[in-house]
Design a protein around this motif. Structure first.
Motif, PDB file in Angstrom:
ATOM      1  N   ARG A 344       0.863  -1.229   0.028  1.00 59.44           N
ATOM      2  CA  ARG A 344      -0.118   0.189  -0.038  1.00 59.44           C
ATOM      3  C   ARG A 344       0.766   1.291   0.227  1.00 59.44           C
ATOM      4  O   ARG A 344       0.675   2.300  -0.513  1.00 59.44           O
ATOM      5  N   SER A 345       2.043   1.262   0.724  1.00 56.60           N
ATOM      6  CA  SER A 345       3.008   2.334   0.666  1.00 56.60           C
ATOM      7  C   SER A 345       3.586   2.707  -0.568  1.00 56.60           C
ATOM      8  O   SER A 345       3.523   3.695  -1.254  1.00 56.60           O
ATOM      9  N   LYS A 346       3.868   1.324  -1.311  1.00 57.61           N
ATOM     10  CA  LYS A 346       4.456   1.510  -2.760  1.00 57.61           C
ATOM     11  C   LYS A 346       3.415   2.074  -3.656  1.00 57.61           C
ATOM     12  O   LYS A 346       3.754   2.601  -4.639  1.00 57.61           O
ATOM     13  N   ALA A 347       1.987   1.780  -3.666  1.00 60.80           N
ATOM     14  CA  ALA A 347       0.959   2.268  -4.327  1.00 60.80           C
ATOM     15  C   ALA A 347       0.952   3.652  -4.436  1.00 60.80           C
ATOM     16  O   ALA A 347       0.520   4.101  -5.708  1.00 60.80           O
ATOM     17  N   LYS A 348       2.035   4.637  -3.776  1.00 59.90           N
ATOM     18  CA  LYS A 348       1.840   5.992  -3.971  1.00 59.90           C
ATOM     19  C   LYS A 348       2.943   6.203  -5.329  1.00 59.90           C
ATOM     20  O   LYS A 348       2.896   7.405  -5.826  1.00 59.90           O
ATOM     21  N   GLY A 350       2.311   4.717  -8.022  1.00 56.03           N
ATOM     22  CA  GLY A 350       1.611   4.337  -9.087  1.00 56.03           C
ATOM     23  C   GLY A 350       1.134   2.613  -9.448  1.00 56.03           C
ATOM     24  O   GLY A 350       0.814   2.248 -10.277  1.00 56.03           O
ATOM     25  N   PHE A 351       1.641   1.885  -8.459  1.00 54.96           N
ATOM     26  CA  PHE A 351       1.411   0.476  -8.263  1.00 54.96           C
ATOM     27  C   PHE A 351       0.159  -0.092  -8.227  1.00 54.96           C
ATOM     28  O   PHE A 351      -0.531   0.291  -7.269  1.00 54.96           O
ATOM     29  N   ARG A 352      -0.252  -0.764  -8.960  1.00 54.00           N
ATOM     30  CA  ARG A 352      -1.723  -1.237  -8.799  1.00 54.00           C
ATOM     31  C   ARG A 352      -1.814  -2.421  -7.980  1.00 54.00           C
ATOM     32  O   ARG A 352      -3.142  -2.499  -7.436  1.00 54.00           O
ATOM     33  N   ASP A 353      -0.848  -3.259  -7.836  1.00 58.17           N
ATOM     34  CA  ASP A 353      -1.105  -4.246  -6.938  1.00 58.17           C
ATOM     35  C   ASP A 353      -0.955  -4.162  -5.605  1.00 58.17           C
ATOM     36  O   ASP A 353       0.120  -3.779  -5.083  1.00 58.17           O
ATOM     37  N   MET A 383       0.496 -18.361  -3.722  1.00 57.20           N
ATOM     38  CA  MET A 383       1.565 -18.335  -4.697  1.00 57.20           C
ATOM     39  C   MET A 383       1.094 -17.315  -5.860  1.00 57.20           C
ATOM     40  O   MET A 383       1.878 -16.756  -6.523  1.00 57.20           O
ATOM     41  N   LEU A 384      -0.255 -17.332  -6.082  1.00 63.09           N
ATOM     42  CA  LEU A 384      -0.601 -16.516  -7.126  1.00 63.09           C
ATOM     43  C   LEU A 384      -0.614 -15.082  -6.938  1.00 63.09           C
ATOM     44  O   LEU A 384       0.036 -14.163  -7.728  1.00 63.09           O
ATOM     45  N   SER A 385      -0.568 -14.521  -5.451  1.00 60.35           N
ATOM     46  CA  SER A 385      -0.331 -13.447  -5.164  1.00 60.35           C
ATOM     47  C   SER A 385       1.224 -12.912  -5.211  1.00 60.35           C
ATOM     48  O   SER A 385       1.446 -11.903  -5.764  1.00 60.35           O
ATOM     49  N   GLU A 386       2.119 -13.961  -4.960  1.00 51.53           N
ATOM     50  CA  GLU A 386       3.554 -13.473  -5.160  1.00 51.53           C
ATOM     51  C   GLU A 386       3.839 -13.570  -6.367  1.00 51.53           C
ATOM     52  O   GLU A 386       4.699 -12.545  -7.040  1.00 51.53           O
ATOM     53  N   ILE A 387       3.231 -14.427  -7.378  1.00 52.20           N
ATOM     54  CA  ILE A 387       3.558 -14.199  -8.798  1.00 52.20           C
ATOM     55  C   ILE A 387       3.104 -12.902  -9.408  1.00 52.20           C
ATOM     56  O   ILE A 387       4.278 -12.379 -10.129  1.00 52.20           O
ATOM     57  N   LEU A 388       1.952 -12.602  -9.123  1.00 51.46           N
ATOM     58  CA  LEU A 388       1.408 -11.125  -9.651  1.00 51.46           C
ATOM     59  C   LEU A 388       2.245  -9.936  -9.111  1.00 51.46           C
ATOM     60  O   LEU A 388       2.599  -9.067  -9.904  1.00 51.46           O
ATOM     61  N   HIS A 389       2.338 -10.190  -7.967  1.00 48.17           N
ATOM     62  CA  HIS A 389       3.325  -8.802  -7.240  1.00 48.17           C
ATOM     63  C   HIS A 389       4.685  -8.927  -7.808  1.00 48.17           C
ATOM     64  O   HIS A 389       5.286  -7.836  -8.250  1.00 48.17           O
ATOM     65  N   GLN A 395       7.532  -5.280 -14.314  1.00 43.44           N
ATOM     66  CA  GLN A 395       7.165  -4.860 -15.103  1.00 43.44           C
ATOM     67  C   GLN A 395       7.004  -3.278 -14.925  1.00 43.44           C
ATOM     68  O   GLN A 395       6.651  -2.335 -16.140  1.00 43.44           O
ATOM     69  N   LYS A 396       7.045  -2.687 -13.899  1.00 46.97           N
ATOM     70  CA  LYS A 396       6.825  -1.301 -13.714  1.00 46.97           C
ATOM     71  C   LYS A 396       8.111  -0.932 -12.762  1.00 46.97           C
ATOM     72  O   LYS A 396       7.862  -1.037 -11.593  1.00 46.97           O
TER      73      LYS A 396
END
Length: 405
Positions: A344-348, A350-353, A383-389, A395-396
């Motif tokens: 959530r801190s990193k979302a600042k 512009g990260f979506r996850d 595992m899905l959460s970690e792969i997406l993150h 990617q960004k």
């Protein structure tokens, strides 16, 4: 002679650029390209009130050359005059030096090796670098600097590398940011190895069923995938040569030795006590590889939390299925919450996850205490959460560079 002393002042060899003298003719870039055929020097143009200016910049041959320190193959060196050069015969094309440089000074050649400005080193003592020689107004000069000063708002903080450049700003303020964004290509192997080593660490730490074999498969398989990130695979074994300063060298060596030790532990059980510390060192090295000040999106608390959290969120509920220790569910929940907070801190940036999948994971992690089979579902969701993150991690990428205008 890397530095001279005149009275109490230390002099350093480097460039001086005066915005007020630049006529934006591009002669410096043209001269460099004509001599070397590369894109080593750039000239971004900035609009000012009532006119425009440009910045002529290439490699700054820094006092703290982070590119040299990060290079795992010992392909980058600094001579007695402070000139930083690349030996293409040693370069493996891993790109780690390019990650570390906040001035985008390093570029891939056609053969997959790195290249950059070498300060026309063969001309030093006989003449000026071609870029300086071609400048018609004296905006770009070269020599001994009493106080290099590359601390301007439109470049990365000078404290990262201590660049040997002195910039004389224009009278009007330049409104430009050095922060840029891109995606890291060919990252599949990097995603696989970072996730694989982290899961292998916790799985083997808890000594779950067939842990020697599982750890070996995860380490050996994903390590081979990550080697594909180097463009010159014929020289890829050089990746372990710079153990003194390169975290990439340490990661690969410790990870490789750990895989061998886990293989050995299948026949000699005590080898486990060698394999586990080596794997710990490999995972620590993985974290430090990405803690680069040149890349603010990586130099963030979310990186160590994510890397450490992967193993515990994925493996903990699965481990509970085998031994029913409630502390395991607590560990999974703690790391999952930590991941939510740092994401959530990193979302600042512009990260979506924002770790949305961690929410159902927490519910299932709690429910596993009452119905252990839920632990298998929790492991899959983690595992899905970690792969997406981790995918978005590559990617960004928010990094420091030369402003795009």
């Amino acid at each position: 002679m890397e530095a001279l002393k005149l009275s109490d002042e230390e002099l350093r060899l480097g460039f001086t650029f005066d915005h007020n003298k630049c006529i934006v003719c591009g002669a410096c870039v043209e001269a460099c390209n004509k001599a070397y055929g590369g894109n080593w020097r750039v000239l971004p143009v900035f609009e000012l009130e009532g006119g425009k200016t440009a910045l002529s910049i290439s490699c700054n041959h820094c006092d703290n050359p982070v590119c040299m320190k990060s290079c795992p193959a010992l392909a980058i060196s600094k001579n007695e005059m402070g000139v930083v050069t690349i030996d293409s015969s040693k370069c493996i094309g891993c790109g780690y030096c390019q990650w570390a440089c906040p001035y985008e000074a390093l570029h891939f050649s056609k053969d997959g090796t790195m290249s950059k400005c070498h300060l026309c080193v063969d001309r030093l003592g006989k003449g000026m670098p071609y870029c300086v020689e071609s400048c018609p107004t004296g905006a770009l000069t070269f020599g001994w600097l009493d106080r290099p000063d590359g601390e301007v708002k439109y470049l990365a903080p000078a404290s990262i590398t201590r660049p040997r450049i002195k910039i004389i700003p224009p009278k009007a303020e330049i409104n430009a940011s050095p922060l840029k964004e891109k995606r890291e290509d060919n990252s599949a192997g990097l995603i696989a190895f970072t996730l694989g080593s982290e899961i292998a660490l916790v799985y083997s730490l808890l000594k779950l069923p067939y842990f020697q074999l599982i750890a070996l498969i995860l380490l050996a398989g994903t390590l081979l995938l990550s080697v594909g990130h180097a463009k010159v695979t014929a020289k890829s074994m050089r990746v372990i040569l710079n153990l003194s300063t390169s975290w990439l060298s340490r990661e690969v060596l410790f990870g490789g030795l750990s895989a061998i030790a886990f293989l050995t532990s299948m026949f000699l059980q005590d080898a486990y006590y060698v394999a586990l510390p080596l794997l710990v060192l490999s995972v620590i090295s993985s974290i430090m590889i990405y803690m680069l000040k040149s890349r603010p999106s990586w130099y963030h608390p979310d990186t160590p939390m994510s890397f450490l959290g992967t193993g515990f969120t994925v493996v903990s509920p699965l481990a509970y299925v085998f031994n029913h220790d409630p502390l395991l569910l607590v560990l999974g929940a703690v790391f999952s919450l930590g991941e939510i907070i740092t994401a959530r801190s990193k979302a600042k940036m512009g990260f979506r996850d924002n770790r949305i999948l961690n929410m159902p994971y927490l519910v299932l992690d709690f429910a596993t205490f009452f119905f252990p089979p839920f632990g298998l579902v929790a492991t899959v969701i983690a595992m899905l959460s970690e792969i997406l993150h981790r995918r978005e991690f590559f990617q960004k990428v928010v990094y420091y560079g030369v402003p795009s205008v």
